[in-house]
Motif scaffolding. Structure first.
Motif, mmCIF file in Angstrom:
data_model
loop_
_atom_site.group_PDB
_atom_site.id
_atom_site.type_symbol
_atom_site.label_atom_id
_atom_site.label_comp_id
_atom_site.label_asym_id
_atom_site.label_seq_id
_atom_site.Cartn_x
_atom_site.Cartn_y
_atom_site.Cartn_z
ATOM 1 N N UNK A 182 0.836 -1.202 0.000
ATOM 2 C CA UNK A 182 0.000 0.000 0.000
ATOM 3 C C UNK A 182 0.868 1.248 0.000
ATOM 4 N N UNK A 183 0.241 2.364 -0.369
ATOM 5 C CA UNK A 183 0.930 3.650 -0.406
ATOM 6 C C UNK A 183 0.720 4.364 0.920
ATOM 7 N N UNK A 184 1.795 4.776 1.535
ATOM 8 C CA UNK A 184 1.751 5.578 2.766
ATOM 9 C C UNK A 184 2.838 6.643 2.644
ATOM 10 N N UNK A 185 2.411 7.875 2.391
ATOM 11 C CA UNK A 185 3.374 8.973 2.241
ATOM 12 C C UNK A 185 4.199 9.071 3.523
ATOM 13 N N UNK A 186 5.499 8.844 3.412
ATOM 14 C CA UNK A 186 6.314 8.607 4.601
ATOM 15 C C UNK A 186 7.535 9.503 4.683
ATOM 16 N N UNK A 187 7.552 10.393 5.676
ATOM 17 C CA UNK A 187 8.760 11.148 5.981
ATOM 18 C C UNK A 187 9.868 10.217 6.448
ATOM 19 N N UNK A 188 9.498 9.207 7.226
ATOM 20 C CA UNK A 188 10.497 8.251 7.723
ATOM 21 C C UNK A 188 11.203 7.581 6.545
ATOM 22 N N UNK A 189 10.428 7.186 5.536
ATOM 23 C CA UNK A 189 11.013 6.532 4.377
ATOM 24 C C UNK A 189 12.048 7.392 3.670
ATOM 25 N N UNK A 190 11.762 8.698 3.556
ATOM 26 C CA UNK A 190 12.719 9.565 2.870
ATOM 27 C C UNK A 190 13.927 9.899 3.736
ATOM 28 N N UNK A 191 13.780 9.853 5.035
ATOM 29 C CA UNK A 191 14.945 10.004 5.909
ATOM 30 C C UNK A 191 15.877 8.796 5.731
ATOM 31 N N UNK A 192 15.281 7.608 5.657
ATOM 32 C CA UNK A 192 16.079 6.403 5.415
ATOM 33 C C UNK A 192 16.734 6.469 4.037
ATOM 34 N N UNK A 193 15.980 6.938 3.038
ATOM 35 C CA UNK A 193 16.516 7.048 1.676
ATOM 36 C C UNK A 193 17.706 7.994 1.625
ATOM 37 N N UNK A 194 17.616 9.125 2.296
ATOM 38 C CA UNK A 194 18.707 10.098 2.348
ATOM 39 C C UNK A 194 19.959 9.456 2.943
ATOM 40 N N UNK A 195 19.770 8.699 4.035
ATOM 41 C CA UNK A 195 20.909 8.039 4.680
ATOM 42 C C UNK A 195 21.523 6.977 3.772
ATOM 43 N N UNK A 196 20.675 6.219 3.056
ATOM 44 C CA UNK A 196 21.188 5.201 2.143
ATOM 45 C C UNK A 196 21.957 5.842 0.989
ATOM 46 N N UNK A 197 21.423 6.936 0.467
ATOM 47 C CA UNK A 197 22.100 7.629 -0.638
ATOM 48 C C UNK A 197 23.428 8.217 -0.188
ATOM 49 N N UNK A 198 23.462 8.730 1.022
ATOM 50 C CA UNK A 198 24.718 9.278 1.538
ATOM 51 C C UNK A 198 25.761 8.177 1.688
ATOM 52 N N UNK A 199 25.331 7.002 2.113
ATOM 53 C CA UNK A 199 26.254 5.871 2.234
ATOM 54 C C UNK A 199 26.764 5.464 0.845
ATOM 55 N N UNK A 200 25.868 5.446 -0.144
ATOM 56 C CA UNK A 200 26.279 5.085 -1.500
ATOM 57 C C UNK A 200 27.213 6.126 -2.101
ATOM 58 N N UNK A 201 26.951 7.401 -1.796
ATOM 59 C CA UNK A 201 27.774 8.487 -2.337
ATOM 60 C C UNK A 201 29.157 8.521 -1.719
ATOM 61 N N UNK A 202 29.276 8.092 -0.469
ATOM 62 C CA UNK A 202 30.554 8.157 0.224
ATOM 63 C C UNK A 202 30.924 9.563 0.649
ATOM 64 N N UNK A 203 29.942 10.449 0.696
ATOM 65 C CA UNK A 203 30.156 11.830 1.125
ATOM 66 C C UNK A 203 28.811 12.407 1.549
ATOM 67 N N UNK A 204 28.809 13.498 2.307
ATOM 68 C CA UNK A 204 27.540 14.139 2.651
ATOM 69 C C UNK A 204 26.781 14.537 1.385
ATOM 70 N N UNK A 205 25.480 14.309 1.374
ATOM 71 C CA UNK A 205 24.713 14.591 0.163
ATOM 72 C C UNK A 205 24.707 16.059 -0.205
ATOM 73 N N UNK A 206 24.823 16.957 0.785
ATOM 74 C CA UNK A 206 24.832 18.370 0.414
ATOM 75 C C UNK A 206 26.035 18.700 -0.458
ATOM 76 N N UNK A 207 27.156 18.025 -0.227
ATOM 77 C CA UNK A 207 28.330 18.270 -1.082
ATOM 78 C C UNK A 207 28.083 17.753 -2.499
ATOM 79 N N UNK A 208 27.496 16.578 -2.602
ATOM 80 C CA UNK A 208 27.168 16.029 -3.916
ATOM 81 C C UNK A 208 26.214 16.954 -4.667
#
Length: 399
Positions: free
Chosen positions: A187-213
């Motif tokens: 089901x669809x549940x608009x989730x702030x928690x989900x995007x916080x997790x996504x940001x953390x996963x992307x930062x791990x993949x980037x190997x740097x803070x996302x703001x720098x990227x």
């Protein structure tokens, strides 16, 4: 887990000199830039005037003290207008200089944009499990949650959580342990928690803070000189988001979860101006490039802005038109259009079929009165669509 607590944009530090009245860290003044006429963009000036009037009507009703509006078609910017004031007794809104708390526009301009870059680079895959990047993301069924689920709000995570810690790092770890409320993809549940997790996963993949990227790959190349996280409490150029709490909500993110994370999170925290977001919208409407600067491949833009199966109106990060009378899009945009909104009174909507785009930044939480933003957005987007359709009195060559 690395959580930076501040950033400094090289574009801000190296641009033209500041006005001596600007606060420390304020963005440098932008050069003069020209607007196209409505006729050059193939739009009706009458319909555009009606679009602007819709925003003024809400200011006059007291829905918010001021707003910044930008409208264009393809590469043409036909309207960048500040209206009203940043707050009670504050400065007049300037579309170049007045900075707004973007709230959930951070999900698309920040987090989703970073994921788009990483997918193009081959450092993330949409159907990878989140645990491939964040082993700390533990709990029942979480091994089945993918990056695509997070983007489409179908992960099973709740909309929000009161999980808080004594530090941003501890708060993030607690959020990663929030249990699913449904099976992934169900089901669809608009989730702030989900995007916080996504940001953390992307930062791990980037190997740097996302703001720098984002600074290096998007904001600086596009000349988005005033787009940043963590503007700083009391920022004089910022439109406050709470009249009763004053400077504590001026230049500091309004969202409570993002505050606990130090203002750097996937669900909120980004600040920008209408001028900057107009450049971002033009780039997206133009398939990922602007003024000779290529940010994304056109195929990547299409992938992320197409509605996902079983996800309601949700694309990947972005939203798409819903049933008439619902959502923000209005009734006259094309089926290919996409956009997003923010709790503080912000929105961006792009129609690649017609080439039109609309950016509205307001601080509707300032007065804490009735929330009429969705109705305003629908009216605004319909009137911009009318400008192309000719319903606002457009005839070839009119201005």
């Amino acid at each position: 887990m690395h959580l930076p607590v501040m950033l400094g944009l090289a574009a801000i530090l190296n641009a033209a000199p500041t006005d001596p009245t600007d606060p420390p860290g304020a963005a440098r003044r932008l050069p003069e830039h020209a607007l196209s006429s409505a006729a050059e963009a193939g739009l009706s000036s009458t319909a555009l005037t009606r679009a602007e009037e819709a925003v003024w009507d809400e200011i006059n009703r007291g829905s918010f003290p001021g707003a910044s509006l930008a409208v264009g078609r393809w590469g043409h910017v036909v309207l960048e207008q500040g209206m009203g004031r940043v707050g009670a007794g504050g400065a007049e809104v300037d579309p170049d200089r007045t900075v707004y708390d973007l709230a959930s526009l951070s999900k698309v301009v920040g987090t989703t944009t970073a994921v788009m870059l990483l997918v193009e680079d081959g450092r993330m895959s949409l159907d990878d499990p989140v645990q491939a990047y964040l082993p700390e993301f533990t709990g029942y069924n979480k091994d089945r949650v993918t990056i695509r689920h997070l983007l489409a709000h179908t992960s099973g995570l709740p909309a929000g959580s009161d999980a808080s810690g004594s530090t941003p790092e501890e708060s993030l770890l607690r959020l990663m342990r929030v249990p699913l409320e449904s099976s992934p993809g169900m089901r669809v549940e608009y989730s702030d928690v989900g995007f916080i997790i996504l940001f953390a996963a992307a930062e791990r993949a980037a190997g740097e803070p996302l703001y720098r990227l984002l600074d290096r790959r998007v904001f600086e190349p596009l000349g988005m000189l005033s787009t940043t996280y963590v503007m700083g409490e009391g920022c004089l150029r910022c439109a406050g988001t709470s009249r009763t709490r004053g400077d504590a909500y001026r230049g500091k993110v309004h969202d409570p979860i993002s505050r606990r994370l130090g203002g750097l999170s996937g669900n909120a925290g980004l600040f920008s101006t209408a001028h900057d977001l107009a450049r971002f919208a033009r780039m997206m409407a133009n398939g990922g490039q602007l003024d000779g600067v290529q940010i994304f491949r056109s195929s990547t833009v299409r992938t992320f802005t197409q509605r996902q199966p079983g996800s309601g109106t949700r694309a990947l990060g972005w939203d798409t038109p819903g049933a008439p009378g619902t959502g923000a899009s209005g009734t006259r945009v094309s089926d290919r259009s996409f956009g997003h909104t923010g709790f503080t009174g912000t929105s961006i909507w792009i129609d690649p079929e017609r080439g039109t785009w609309v950016v509205l930044l307001a601080n509707r939480t300032y007065e804490e009165g009735p929330n009429r933003m969705q109705a305003l957005r629908r009216t605004l987007h319909d009137r911009v669509a009318d400008a192309v359709r000719g319903d606002g009195g457009y005839a070839a060559g009119s201005q």
